[in-house]
Design an enzyme around this catalytic site. Sequence first.
Site, PDB file in Angstrom:
ATOM      1  N   ASP A  10       0.825  -1.218   0.000  1.00  0.00           N
ATOM      2  CA  ASP A  10       0.000   0.000   0.000  1.00  0.00           C
ATOM      3  C   ASP A  10       0.850   1.255   0.000  1.00  0.00           C
ATOM      4  OD1 ASP A  10      -1.820  -2.226   1.167  1.00  0.00           O
ATOM      5  OD2 ASP A  10      -3.136  -0.613   0.464  1.00  0.00           O
ATOM      6  N   ASN A  45       1.646  -2.977   4.148  1.00  0.00           N
ATOM      7  CA  ASN A  45       0.646  -3.803   3.459  1.00  0.00           C
ATOM      8  C   ASN A  45      -0.362  -4.267   4.510  1.00  0.00           C
ATOM      9  OD1 ASN A  45      -0.322  -5.071   1.012  1.00  0.00           O
ATOM     10  ND2 ASN A  45       0.287  -7.017   1.895  1.00  0.00           N
ATOM     11  N   LYS A  46      -1.334  -4.995   4.080  1.00  0.00           N
ATOM     12  CA  LYS A  46      -2.438  -5.436   4.952  1.00  0.00           C
ATOM     13  C   LYS A  46      -1.920  -6.043   6.258  1.00  0.00           C
ATOM     14  CE  LYS A  46      -5.894  -4.970   4.436  1.00  0.00           C
ATOM     15  NZ  LYS A  46      -6.585  -3.796   5.058  1.00  0.00           N
TER      16      LYS A  46
HETATM   17  O1  MRU Z   1      -7.755  -2.679   2.865  1.00  0.00           O
HETATM   18  P1  MRU Z   1      -7.473  -3.100   1.459  1.00  0.00           P
HETATM   19  O2  MRU Z   1      -8.261  -4.278   1.013  1.00  0.00           O
HETATM   20  O3  MRU Z   1      -7.563  -1.927   0.505  1.00  0.00           O
HETATM   21  O4  MRU Z   1      -5.954  -3.540   1.504  1.00  0.00           O
HETATM   22  C1  MRU Z   1      -5.369  -4.063   0.346  1.00  0.00           C
HETATM   23  C2  MRU Z   1      -3.988  -4.536   0.528  1.00  0.00           C
HETATM   24  O5  MRU Z   1      -3.409  -4.442   1.593  1.00  0.00           O
HETATM   25  C3  MRU Z   1      -3.297  -5.070  -0.678  1.00  0.00           C
HETATM   26  O6  MRU Z   1      -2.397  -6.082  -0.334  1.00  0.00           O
HETATM   27  C4  MRU Z   1      -2.533  -3.910  -1.318  1.00  0.00           C
HETATM   28  O7  MRU Z   1      -3.374  -2.828  -1.568  1.00  0.00           O
HETATM   29  C5  MRU Z   1      -1.834  -4.298  -2.537  1.00  0.00           C
HETATM   30  S1  MRU Z   1      -2.955  -4.588  -3.799  1.00  0.00           S
HETATM   31  C6  MRU Z   1      -2.307  -4.710  -5.284  1.00  0.00           C
END
Ligand code: MRU
Length: 346
Positions: free
Chosen positions: A235, A245-246
């Site tokens: 992110d 990232n998540k």
């Molecule tokens: O909360 P989200 O679903 O928007 O989080 C998404 C993620 O963390 C993905 O791993 C990240 O955006 C990379 S997507 C290509």
Amino acid sequence: MKPATIRDPHPTIRRKGAVVEVLDQLALPGRIVYRRCDSAEKMATLIRTMVLRGAPLIGVAAAYGYALAAKKSSSPLALKRAAARLLATRPTAVNLRWGLERMSRAAQRYKGPRLFENLMREADAIRKEDIAANARMAAFGAKLIKKNSTIITHCNAGYLATAGVGTAVGVVRHAFRRGKIKMVYADETRPYLQGSRLTMWELMQDKIPCALLTDGMAAHIMKTEKIDAVFVGADRIAANADTANKIGTYGLAIAARAHKVPFYVVAPASTFDMRIKNGDAIPIEERSITEVLNIAGHSIAPRGADARHPAFDVTPARLITAIVTDRGIVKPANRRQVKAVLRRTA
Ligand code: MRU
């Protein structure tokens, strides 16, 4: 290097004249529903409520949101307000800011009577560039995968998180078409279940052999089975390669290091934030604890229970084997290599 050409039947975002349609990811995997969007306010709501999500897709959607604001008013103040509203929806994914800054530069260039049309075309260009960037990452990343590989992925970094084939899952899809993938494990990704609802759906549509893990299972699977690599999206990546990232990605990276499993991040240039030196400066989105205390509308904790809900975490660069970008591979993951690779043109 041949870019990946995979067509997905249900695009995440599409333009119909002066209206944008967004695939409703809250309805997946059960139903395919498109939500009409004709204003910046609506787009901000769709992003905030996670009808669409995933860093690159959020960047594209924010660009369309900005363009839609110009349908109502072309005054610089109205556009600035719309940008601020869109920017406030999700704090961690930097693609949002990247898309809005590019649109604001375009608004300066296109001042005049056809501002709305020109801005919609700029947003179209951002969408198409994301498709191309995904294809390049898929081809670069697939080269890192050996024949007969078993991969773990986290959250959803697939086509649903982008306008194209996906980032981390885009790599896996490309490698699968080249006969390199034996198996993919998808972490379910509490509390939004992007792994079970979205990544599993994508992998199963592609007929890629896959199985779901709850988030706590990955370390055990690494210890007891042969795992060849972990691939995740991002992110926001700081100048020194620290990667947000998540939530759960950091723990996965620690487990991967402990079991000597290569840990790869896949993200386009728009996910890098060269204005911040390291991951400590990345804002972490805190979401409502109701999302942790309930699953699909059912309470899973005693009434009145407290909880925490940081939606992202930061993996330090030292735990990352390499970062696959649309401009090449950052290896080792450090400040010098980030600068060198981003200097290249796509
Ligand atoms: O909360 P989200 O679903 O928007 O989080 C998404 C993620 O963390 C993905 O791993 C990240 O955006 C990379 S997507 C290509």
